[in-house]
Motif scaffolding. Structure first.
Motif, PDB file in Angstrom:
ATOM      1  N   ALA A 125       0.841  -1.199   0.000  1.00 37.77           N
ATOM      2  CA  ALA A 125       0.000   0.000   0.000  1.00 37.77           C
ATOM      3  C   ALA A 125       0.872   1.243   0.000  1.00 37.77           C
ATOM      4  CB  ALA A 125      -0.921  -0.011   1.218  1.00 37.77           C
ATOM      5  N   MET A 126       0.243   2.393  -0.124  1.00 37.41           N
ATOM      6  CA  MET A 126       0.962   3.667  -0.133  1.00 37.41           C
ATOM      7  C   MET A 126       0.230   4.636   0.788  1.00 37.41           C
ATOM      8  SD  MET A 126       3.599   5.223  -1.721  1.00 37.41           S
ATOM      9  CE  MET A 126       3.818   4.453  -3.299  1.00 37.41           C
ATOM     10  N   ILE A 127       0.978   5.212   1.738  1.00 41.12           N
ATOM     11  CA  ILE A 127       0.421   6.248   2.606  1.00 41.12           C
ATOM     12  C   ILE A 127       0.684   7.594   1.948  1.00 41.12           C
ATOM     13  CG2 ILE A 127       0.605   7.426   4.835  1.00 41.12           C
ATOM     14  CD1 ILE A 127       1.297   4.757   6.090  1.00 41.12           C
ATOM     15  N   ASN A 128      -0.391   8.324   1.698  1.00 37.80           N
ATOM     16  CA  ASN A 128      -0.319   9.645   1.104  1.00 37.80           C
ATOM     17  C   ASN A 128      -0.064  10.636   2.237  1.00 37.80           C
ATOM     18  OD1 ASN A 128      -0.671  11.987  -0.347  1.00 37.80           O
ATOM     19  ND2 ASN A 128      -2.504  11.266  -1.395  1.00 37.80           N
ATOM     20  N   CYS A 129       1.167  11.079   2.383  1.00 38.49           N
ATOM     21  CA  CYS A 129       1.517  11.956   3.502  1.00 38.49           C
ATOM     22  C   CYS A 129       1.049  13.401   3.288  1.00 38.49           C
ATOM     23  CB  CYS A 129       3.028  11.909   3.754  1.00 38.49           C
ATOM     24  SG  CYS A 129       3.578  10.258   4.260  1.00 38.49           S
ATOM     25  N   ALA A 130       0.706  13.759   2.070  1.00 32.35           N
ATOM     26  CA  ALA A 130       0.109  15.063   1.742  1.00 32.35           C
ATOM     27  C   ALA A 130       0.849  16.239   2.365  1.00 32.35           C
ATOM     28  CB  ALA A 130      -1.359  15.086   2.135  1.00 32.35           C
ATOM     29  N   GLY A 131       2.166  16.228   2.266  1.00 30.26           N
ATOM     30  CA  GLY A 131       2.964  17.339   2.752  1.00 30.26           C
ATOM     31  C   GLY A 131       3.245  17.314   4.248  1.00 30.26           C
ATOM     32  N   ALA A 132       2.590  16.443   4.993  1.00 30.04           N
ATOM     33  CA  ALA A 132       2.842  16.311   6.437  1.00 30.04           C
ATOM     34  C   ALA A 132       3.886  15.216   6.646  1.00 30.04           C
ATOM     35  CB  ALA A 132       1.544  15.941   7.148  1.00 30.04           C
ATOM     36  N   PRO A 133       4.504  15.174   7.803  1.00 32.97           N
ATOM     37  CA  PRO A 133       5.460  14.090   8.062  1.00 32.97           C
ATOM     38  C   PRO A 133       4.765  12.725   7.993  1.00 32.97           C
ATOM     39  CG  PRO A 133       5.667  15.807   9.727  1.00 32.97           C
ATOM     40  CD  PRO A 133       4.443  16.130   8.910  1.00 32.97           C
ATOM     41  N   CYS A 134       5.417  11.758   7.366  1.00 30.86           N
ATOM     42  CA  CYS A 134       4.876  10.406   7.303  1.00 30.86           C
ATOM     43  C   CYS A 134       4.954   9.774   8.685  1.00 30.86           C
ATOM     44  CB  CYS A 134       5.666   9.567   6.303  1.00 30.86           C
ATOM     45  SG  CYS A 134       5.401  10.035   4.585  1.00 30.86           S
ATOM     46  N   PRO A 135       4.083   8.810   8.981  1.00 29.48           N
ATOM     47  CA  PRO A 135       4.151   8.138  10.282  1.00 29.48           C
ATOM     48  C   PRO A 135       5.469   7.375  10.441  1.00 29.48           C
ATOM     49  CG  PRO A 135       2.574   7.052   8.837  1.00 29.48           C
ATOM     50  CD  PRO A 135       3.031   8.285   8.135  1.00 29.48           C
TER      51      PRO A 135
ATOM     52  N   VAL B 242       0.942   3.221  -8.987  1.00 33.45           N
ATOM     53  CA  VAL B 242       0.905   4.247  -7.946  1.00 33.45           C
ATOM     54  C   VAL B 242      -0.358   5.085  -8.139  1.00 33.45           C
ATOM     55  CG1 VAL B 242       2.105   6.243  -6.989  1.00 33.45           C
ATOM     56  CG2 VAL B 242       3.416   4.290  -7.837  1.00 33.45           C
ATOM     57  N   SER B 243      -1.060   5.366  -7.056  1.00 34.42           N
ATOM     58  CA  SER B 243      -2.286   6.151  -7.117  1.00 34.42           C
ATOM     59  C   SER B 243      -2.029   7.508  -7.766  1.00 34.42           C
ATOM     60  CB  SER B 243      -2.844   6.358  -5.712  1.00 34.42           C
ATOM     61  OG  SER B 243      -3.927   7.263  -5.744  1.00 34.42           O
ATOM     62  N   SER B 244      -2.932   7.908  -8.639  1.00 35.99           N
ATOM     63  CA  SER B 244      -2.779   9.200  -9.314  1.00 35.99           C
ATOM     64  C   SER B 244      -3.061  10.365  -8.373  1.00 35.99           C
ATOM     65  CB  SER B 244      -3.699   9.270 -10.537  1.00 35.99           C
ATOM     66  OG  SER B 244      -5.038   9.096 -10.138  1.00 35.99           O
ATOM     67  N   THR B 245      -3.587  10.099  -7.184  1.00 33.46           N
ATOM     68  CA  THR B 245      -3.885  11.159  -6.213  1.00 33.46           C
ATOM     69  C   THR B 245      -2.770  11.336  -5.185  1.00 33.46           C
ATOM     70  OG1 THR B 245      -5.044   9.618  -4.746  1.00 33.46           O
ATOM     71  CG2 THR B 245      -6.368  10.743  -6.427  1.00 33.46           C
ATOM     72  N   LEU B 246      -1.636  10.683  -5.391  1.00 27.47           N
ATOM     73  CA  LEU B 246      -0.535  10.755  -4.438  1.00 27.47           C
ATOM     74  C   LEU B 246       0.014  12.175  -4.363  1.00 27.47           C
ATOM     75  CD1 LEU B 246       0.932   8.734  -2.632  1.00 27.47           C
ATOM     76  CD2 LEU B 246       2.634   8.489  -4.418  1.00 27.47           C
ATOM     77  N   ALA B 247       0.239  12.662  -3.147  1.00 31.70           N
ATOM     78  CA  ALA B 247       0.723  14.029  -2.931  1.00 31.70           C
ATOM     79  C   ALA B 247       2.181  14.175  -3.349  1.00 31.70           C
ATOM     80  CB  ALA B 247       0.575  14.409  -1.466  1.00 31.70           C
TER      81      ALA B 247
ATOM     82  N   SER C  39       9.848   9.331  -2.815  1.00 29.17           N
ATOM     83  CA  SER C  39       9.675  10.723  -3.226  1.00 29.17           C
ATOM     84  C   SER C  39       8.730  10.796  -4.417  1.00 29.17           C
ATOM     85  CB  SER C  39      11.041  11.298  -3.598  1.00 29.17           C
ATOM     86  OG  SER C  39      10.895  12.575  -4.140  1.00 29.17           O
ATOM     87  N   THR C  40       7.788  11.713  -4.348  1.00 28.72           N
ATOM     88  CA  THR C  40       6.868  11.937  -5.462  1.00 28.72           C
ATOM     89  C   THR C  40       7.157  13.318  -6.033  1.00 28.72           C
ATOM     90  OG1 THR C  40       5.231  10.587  -4.344  1.00 28.72           O
ATOM     91  CG2 THR C  40       4.443  11.960  -6.146  1.00 28.72           C
ATOM     92  N   PRO C  41       7.557  13.378  -7.319  1.00 27.24           N
ATOM     93  CA  PRO C  41       7.941  14.671  -7.901  1.00 27.24           C
ATOM     94  C   PRO C  41       6.732  15.558  -8.172  1.00 27.24           C
ATOM     95  CG  PRO C  41       7.946  12.989  -9.585  1.00 27.24           C
ATOM     96  CD  PRO C  41       7.649  12.288  -8.282  1.00 27.24           C
ATOM     97  N   SER C  42       6.996  16.863  -8.258  1.00 26.55           N
ATOM     98  CA  SER C  42       5.926  17.784  -8.659  1.00 26.55           C
ATOM     99  C   SER C  42       5.650  17.561 -10.136  1.00 26.55           C
ATOM    100  CB  SER C  42       6.340  19.231  -8.402  1.00 26.55           C
ATOM    101  OG  SER C  42       7.416  19.580  -9.246  1.00 26.55           O
TER     102      SER C  42
END
Length: 158
Positions: free
Chosen positions: A58-68, A103-108, A138-141
Protein backbone atom coordinates in the motif's frame (compact mmCIF):
# COMPACT_ATOMS: atom_id res chain seq x y z
CA UNK A 1 7.22 -20.30 35.06
CA UNK A 2 10.89 -20.06 34.04
CA UNK A 3 10.34 -22.70 31.39
CA UNK A 4 7.47 -20.78 29.76
CA UNK A 5 9.55 -17.60 29.85
CA UNK A 6 12.39 -19.38 28.04
CA UNK A 7 9.99 -20.73 25.40
CA UNK A 8 8.39 -17.30 24.93
CA UNK A 9 11.81 -15.61 24.64
CA UNK A 10 13.01 -18.18 22.11
CA UNK A 11 9.86 -17.83 20.03
CA UNK A 12 10.08 -14.02 20.19
CA UNK A 13 13.71 -14.02 19.01
CA UNK A 14 12.91 -16.51 16.26
CA UNK A 15 10.04 -14.40 14.96
CA UNK A 16 12.02 -11.15 15.19
CA UNK A 17 14.87 -12.61 13.17
CA UNK A 18 12.47 -13.51 10.37
CA UNK A 19 11.15 -10.39 8.77
CA UNK A 20 10.08 -9.23 5.38
CA UNK A 21 12.14 -6.50 3.74
CA UNK A 22 11.48 -4.14 0.86
CA UNK A 23 14.42 -4.41 -1.56
CA UNK A 24 12.83 -2.17 -4.17
CA UNK A 25 12.01 0.67 -4.34
CA UNK A 26 14.77 1.90 -2.08
CA UNK A 27 14.39 4.75 0.41
CA UNK A 28 14.09 8.08 -1.39
CA UNK A 29 13.34 6.49 -4.78
CA UNK A 30 11.09 8.52 -7.05
CA UNK A 31 7.61 7.19 -7.80
CA UNK A 32 5.32 8.97 -10.25
CA UNK A 33 1.55 9.04 -9.66
CA UNK A 34 -0.32 6.94 -12.22
CA UNK A 35 2.83 4.99 -13.18
CA UNK A 36 3.79 1.37 -12.48
CA UNK A 37 6.48 0.54 -9.93
CA UNK A 38 8.02 -2.84 -9.14
CA UNK A 39 7.95 -3.70 -5.45
CA UNK A 40 10.44 -6.42 -4.50
CA UNK A 41 9.70 -8.13 -1.18
CA UNK A 42 12.36 -10.42 0.30
CA UNK A 43 12.28 -12.83 3.21
CA UNK A 44 15.54 -14.28 4.49
CA UNK A 45 15.68 -18.05 4.70
CA UNK A 46 15.66 -19.52 8.19
CA UNK A 47 15.84 -22.80 10.06
CA UNK A 48 12.39 -22.30 11.59
CA UNK A 49 9.49 -23.36 9.41
CA UNK A 50 7.54 -20.47 7.94
CA UNK A 51 4.36 -20.63 5.89
CA UNK A 52 3.75 -17.36 4.08
CA UNK A 53 0.06 -16.59 3.81
CA UNK A 54 -0.34 -13.13 2.28
CA UNK A 55 1.13 -9.70 1.68
CA UNK A 56 -0.47 -6.29 1.25
CA UNK A 57 1.39 -3.50 -0.54
CA UNK A 58 0.00 0.00 0.00
CA UNK A 59 0.96 3.67 -0.13
CA UNK A 60 0.42 6.25 2.61
CA UNK A 61 -0.32 9.65 1.10
CA UNK A 62 1.52 11.96 3.50
CA UNK A 63 0.11 15.06 1.74
CA UNK A 64 2.96 17.34 2.75
CA UNK A 65 2.84 16.31 6.44
CA UNK A 66 5.46 14.09 8.06
CA UNK A 67 4.88 10.41 7.30
CA UNK A 68 4.15 8.14 10.28
CA UNK A 69 7.05 6.32 11.94
CA UNK A 70 5.69 2.94 10.81
CA UNK A 71 2.72 1.34 9.10
CA UNK A 72 1.24 -0.51 12.07
CA UNK A 73 -1.70 1.94 12.43
CA UNK A 74 -2.65 2.30 8.77
CA UNK A 75 -1.39 0.90 5.50
CA UNK A 76 -2.78 3.69 3.33
CA UNK A 77 -4.11 3.14 -0.20
CA UNK A 78 -3.94 -0.61 -1.05
CA UNK A 79 -2.07 -1.32 -4.30
CA UNK A 80 -1.88 -5.14 -3.99
CA UNK A 81 -3.31 -7.81 -1.68
CA UNK A 82 -2.72 -11.50 -2.24
CA UNK A 83 -0.42 -14.49 -1.95
CA UNK A 84 3.22 -14.10 -1.02
CA UNK A 85 5.51 -16.92 -2.18
CA UNK A 86 9.14 -15.78 -2.18
CA UNK A 87 11.54 -17.80 -4.35
CA UNK A 88 15.29 -17.84 -4.94
CA UNK A 89 16.18 -15.98 -8.15
CA UNK A 90 19.80 -14.92 -7.66
CA UNK A 91 22.43 -16.57 -5.53
CA UNK A 92 23.39 -13.35 -3.72
CA UNK A 93 19.81 -12.35 -2.75
CA UNK A 94 17.37 -13.89 -0.28
CA UNK A 95 14.16 -15.43 -1.62
CA UNK A 96 11.89 -12.67 -2.96
CA UNK A 97 8.80 -11.94 -5.02
CA UNK A 98 8.17 -8.99 -7.31
CA UNK A 99 4.86 -7.17 -7.61
CA UNK A 100 4.13 -4.56 -10.27
CA UNK A 101 1.69 -2.03 -8.84
CA UNK A 102 0.25 1.23 -10.14
CA UNK A 103 0.90 4.25 -7.95
CA UNK A 104 -2.29 6.15 -7.12
CA UNK A 105 -2.78 9.20 -9.31
CA UNK A 106 -3.89 11.16 -6.21
CA UNK A 107 -0.53 10.75 -4.44
CA UNK A 108 0.72 14.03 -2.93
CA UNK A 109 3.92 15.70 -4.09
CA UNK A 110 6.84 15.24 -1.68
CA UNK A 111 7.65 12.38 0.66
CA UNK A 112 5.22 9.47 0.87
CA UNK A 113 5.45 5.97 2.36
CA UNK A 114 5.27 2.58 0.67
CA UNK A 115 3.99 0.08 3.26
CA UNK A 116 3.80 -3.71 3.45
CA UNK A 117 1.86 -5.99 5.77
CA UNK A 118 2.91 -9.65 5.81
CA UNK A 119 0.97 -12.47 7.43
CA UNK A 120 2.70 -15.79 8.13
CA UNK A 121 2.57 -18.89 10.31
CA UNK A 122 5.80 -19.66 12.20
CA UNK A 123 7.09 -22.92 13.65
CA UNK A 124 5.63 -26.38 14.07
CA UNK A 125 2.74 -25.01 16.13
CA UNK A 126 1.87 -22.48 13.38
CA UNK A 127 2.04 -19.29 15.46
CA UNK A 128 0.26 -16.51 13.51
CA UNK A 129 2.44 -13.44 12.94
CA UNK A 130 1.54 -10.15 11.29
CA UNK A 131 4.47 -7.87 10.53
CA UNK A 132 4.92 -4.52 8.84
CA UNK A 133 7.64 -2.89 6.75
CA UNK A 134 7.84 0.50 5.08
CA UNK A 135 10.07 2.73 3.01
CA UNK A 136 9.73 6.44 2.27
CA UNK A 137 9.62 7.42 -1.39
CA UNK A 138 9.67 10.72 -3.23
CA UNK A 139 6.87 11.94 -5.46
CA UNK A 140 7.94 14.67 -7.90
CA UNK A 141 5.93 17.78 -8.66
CA UNK A 142 4.10 17.72 -11.98
CA UNK A 143 6.58 20.22 -13.43
CA UNK A 144 9.55 17.94 -12.71
CA UNK A 145 7.80 14.66 -13.56
CA UNK A 146 8.55 13.17 -16.95
CA UNK A 147 5.43 13.18 -19.10
CA UNK A 148 4.39 12.98 -22.71
CA UNK A 149 2.37 15.58 -24.50
CA UNK A 150 1.14 16.00 -28.04
CA UNK A 151 1.90 19.24 -29.86
CA UNK A 152 0.58 19.55 -33.42
CA UNK A 153 0.55 15.78 -33.97
CA UNK A 154 4.00 15.09 -32.50
CA UNK A 155 4.47 13.30 -29.20
CA UNK A 156 7.31 14.63 -27.12
CA UNK A 157 8.68 13.80 -23.67
CA UNK A 158 9.28 16.59 -21.18
Amino acid sequence: MKFSLIIFSTLFLTVCSQTISILSPTAGAEVVPGQDVTVQLAFANSLTGVEHIAAVVAMINCAGAPCPADASDTLGIPLFAGNYTPQYHEQNLPPYENYTVTVSSTLAVGTNMLTVAHFMLVGASAVPVLEFANVTVSTPSSSSARREMSIRGRTIST
